[in-house]
Scaffold this active site. Structure first.
Site, PDB file in Angstrom:
ATOM      1  N   ARG A 190      -7.430  -6.623  18.311  1.00 27.18           N
ATOM      2  CA  ARG A 190      -6.789  -5.736  17.885  1.00 27.18           C
ATOM      3  C   ARG A 190      -5.489  -5.959  17.339  1.00 27.18           C
ATOM      4  O   ARG A 190      -5.099  -5.327  16.266  1.00 27.18           O
ATOM      5  CB  ARG A 190      -6.319  -4.790  19.103  1.00 27.18           C
TER       6      ARG A 190
ATOM      7  N   TYR B 197      -5.529  16.086  -0.142  1.00 33.76           N
ATOM      8  CA  TYR B 197      -6.764  16.177   0.666  1.00 33.76           C
ATOM      9  C   TYR B 197      -6.523  16.950   1.890  1.00 33.76           C
ATOM     10  O   TYR B 197      -5.471  16.838   2.655  1.00 33.76           O
ATOM     11  CB  TYR B 197      -7.073  14.770   1.203  1.00 33.76           C
TER      12      TYR B 197
ATOM     13  N   ASP C 186      -1.143   8.784  -2.203  1.00 37.38           N
ATOM     14  CA  ASP C 186      -2.436   8.480  -1.760  1.00 37.38           C
ATOM     15  C   ASP C 186      -3.203   8.123  -3.139  1.00 37.38           C
ATOM     16  O   ASP C 186      -3.357   9.013  -3.917  1.00 37.38           O
ATOM     17  CB  ASP C 186      -3.036   9.733  -1.415  1.00 37.38           C
TER      18      ASP C 186
ATOM     19  N   LYS D 218     -13.966   5.473   0.061  1.00 37.15           N
ATOM     20  CA  LYS D 218     -14.368   6.194  -1.433  1.00 37.15           C
ATOM     21  C   LYS D 218     -14.624   4.823  -2.423  1.00 37.15           C
ATOM     22  O   LYS D 218     -15.417   3.982  -2.167  1.00 37.15           O
ATOM     23  CB  LYS D 218     -13.143   6.842  -1.969  1.00 37.15           C
TER      24      LYS D 218
HETATM   25  C1  PLP Z   1     -11.304  10.818   2.186  1.00 34.62           C
HETATM   26  C2  PLP Z   1      -9.742  11.092   1.808  1.00 34.62           C
HETATM   27  C3  PLP Z   1      -8.892  10.961   2.738  1.00 34.62           C
HETATM   28  C4  PLP Z   1      -9.238  10.897   4.227  1.00 34.62           C
HETATM   29  O1  PLP Z   1      -9.880   9.326   4.523  1.00 34.62           O
HETATM   30  P1  PLP Z   1     -10.992   9.126   5.491  1.00 34.62           P
HETATM   31  O2  PLP Z   1     -11.427   7.711   5.302  1.00 34.62           O
HETATM   32  O3  PLP Z   1     -12.015  10.281   5.443  1.00 34.62           O
HETATM   33  O4  PLP Z   1     -10.372   9.163   6.856  1.00 34.62           O
HETATM   34  C5  PLP Z   1      -7.904  10.772   2.506  1.00 34.62           C
HETATM   35  N1  PLP Z   1      -7.030  11.079   1.343  1.00 34.62           N
HETATM   36  C6  PLP Z   1      -8.279  11.378   0.060  1.00 34.62           C
HETATM   37  C7  PLP Z   1      -7.700  11.566  -1.365  1.00 34.62           C
HETATM   38  C8  PLP Z   1      -9.442  11.235   0.356  1.00 34.62           C
HETATM   39  O5  PLP Z   1     -10.501  11.492  -0.369  1.00 34.62           O
END
Ligand code: PLP
Length: 387
Positions: free
Chosen positions: A55, A108, A181, A206
């Site tokens: 961890r 998001y 982000d 993604k």
């Molecule tokens: C999918 C997404 C998230 C969240 O991520 P997870 O891996 O699903 O927890 C945050 N920001 C954006 C822009 C996303 O597309």
């Protein structure tokens, strides 16, 4: 020792090599996946590589963290079990009860939900503005300071583009931490830290993972003290990425640049074909000159990304379209090699229905994959013909 990963190297070299030195004991070119949860000590406290328990640290995760930091032009990379786990660690590291977050108005939905419904009851405030309009940001910060300014650019799903350098300047004048982000653009197209942002957030689920086969998240943090706090939270709360997830993400990142190139080429062609189609009311894509953020995106990004959003005039048409494609799979998420179609109002953005972040019900979002573009265009045209 070969030096494949000097920070002077180009993006594509760093993506392939940073953190990925061959195994010194066997010469294996691909570093092994370290599954061990615990590490032998040579006498109490005698750690061989700084690792004691999975961890707090794992070599496969370290390799990914170094790779992500390098491709974002940052120093401190931290890998988590999901994008939201990364966001949660950052928010709890940076905020105290009474602090406020100034959030973009089409971030998001899960980010909004995390701040409003999990951190809200612990005393964290939230205000929402259109970040692509810096005058709105300036007015909001003049009215009351915020501890964090949080933006997604291009945003989801309407692909609004925000001037990161301008936002960083405004945020810093007001004493805020500026968070970008960068999931939609990926560092192959846009690097917020050199533009002045303090923290980059990723859902590595993604584009970085890129193959729709792993959930993960990451932070890249410029400031040493904030990075140390976030790393303590990663360790103390424990939402770390597992070794196999970290390794899959590492493998994905190695091909990020070439995948993004094809995603962008395909998306541009689709956007151009569909703009002006008689069944499409509007195409949102930063690569189109008609897009309000086009010139800024051309300056700030090296290409315009793989997401195209369509307005089909009304909710019934948008739903029918989303259920009529054949090569585009109807599914949440984005950024994989395969093309996906999403109906935000009832899928990805269902959690923000009826809030200030709600998405028009006439809109569908395409995550354009790397398939043959003629097949993708033909599929969209047959789905439009069904309307
Ligand atoms: C999918 C997404 C998230 C969240 O991520 P997870 O891996 O699903 O927890 C945050 N920001 C954006 C822009 C996303 O597309």
């Amino acid at each position: 020792m070969t030096d494949h990963a000097s920070s002077a190297r180009g993006f594509d070299s760093l993506a392939v090599h940073a953190g990925q030195e061959f195994d010194p004991t066997t010469g294996a070119v691909i570093p092994p996946v370290h599954f061990s949860s615990t590490y032998a000590q040579d006498g109490i406290g005698g750690l061989r590589g700084g690792y004691e328990y999975g961890r707090s640290g794992n070599p496969t995760r370290t390799a990914l963290e170094r790779q992500i930091a390098a491709i974002e032009g940052g120093v401190h990379g931290l890998s988590f079990a999901s994008g939201l786990a990364a966001e949660d660690a950052l928010l709890r590291a940076a905020l105290q009860p009474g602090d406020e977050v100034l959030l973009g108005n089409d971030v998001y939905g899960g980010t909004y939900r995390l701040i409003a419904r999990i951190l809200g009851p612990w005393g964290v405030g939230l205000r929402v503005v259109d970040m692509s309009d810096l005058a709105q940001v300036e007015a909001a910060l003049a009215e009351r300071p915020a501890k964090i300014v949080w933006v997604e650019t291009p945003s989801n799903p309407l692909l609004r583009v925000t001037d990161i350098a301008g936002l960083a300047r405004l945020g810093h004048e007001a004493g805020a931490i500026v968070v970008v982000d960068n999931t939609f653009a990926s560092p192959a197209l846009q690097q917020p830290l050199p533009l002045g942002a303090d923290v980059v957030v990723h859902s590595t689920t993604k584009y970085l993972g890129g193959h729709s086969d792993v959930i993960g998240g990451a932070l890249v943090i410029a400031d040493d003290a904030l990075a140390e706090k976030a790393r303590f939270l990663q360790f103390a709360a424990g939402a770390v990425s597992g070794p196999l997830d970290a390794w899959l993400t590492t493998r994905g990142i190695k091909t990020l640049a070439v995948r993004m190139q094809r995603h962008c080429e395909n998306a541009q062609q689709i956007a151009e074909v569909l703009e002006g189609h008689n069944k499409v009311a509007r195409v949102y894509y930063p690569g189109l000159p008609s897009h309000p953020g086009h010139e800024l995106a051309a300056r700030q990004m090296s290409a315009f990304g793989g997401i195209v959003t369509l307005d089909l005039g009304d909710g019934a048409s948008a739903r029918r379209f989303a259920e009529s494609t054949r090569l585009f799979t109807l599914a949440e998420s984005l950024g994989g090699v395969e093309s996906l179609v999403n109906y935000p109002d009832e899928m990805t953005h269902a959690s923000v229905r009826g809030t200030e972040l709600a998405v028009p019900e006439s809109v569908v979002r395409l995550s354009v994959g790397i398939e043959s573009v003629d097949d993708l265009v033909a599929d969209l045209e047959q789905a439009l013909a069904a309307l």
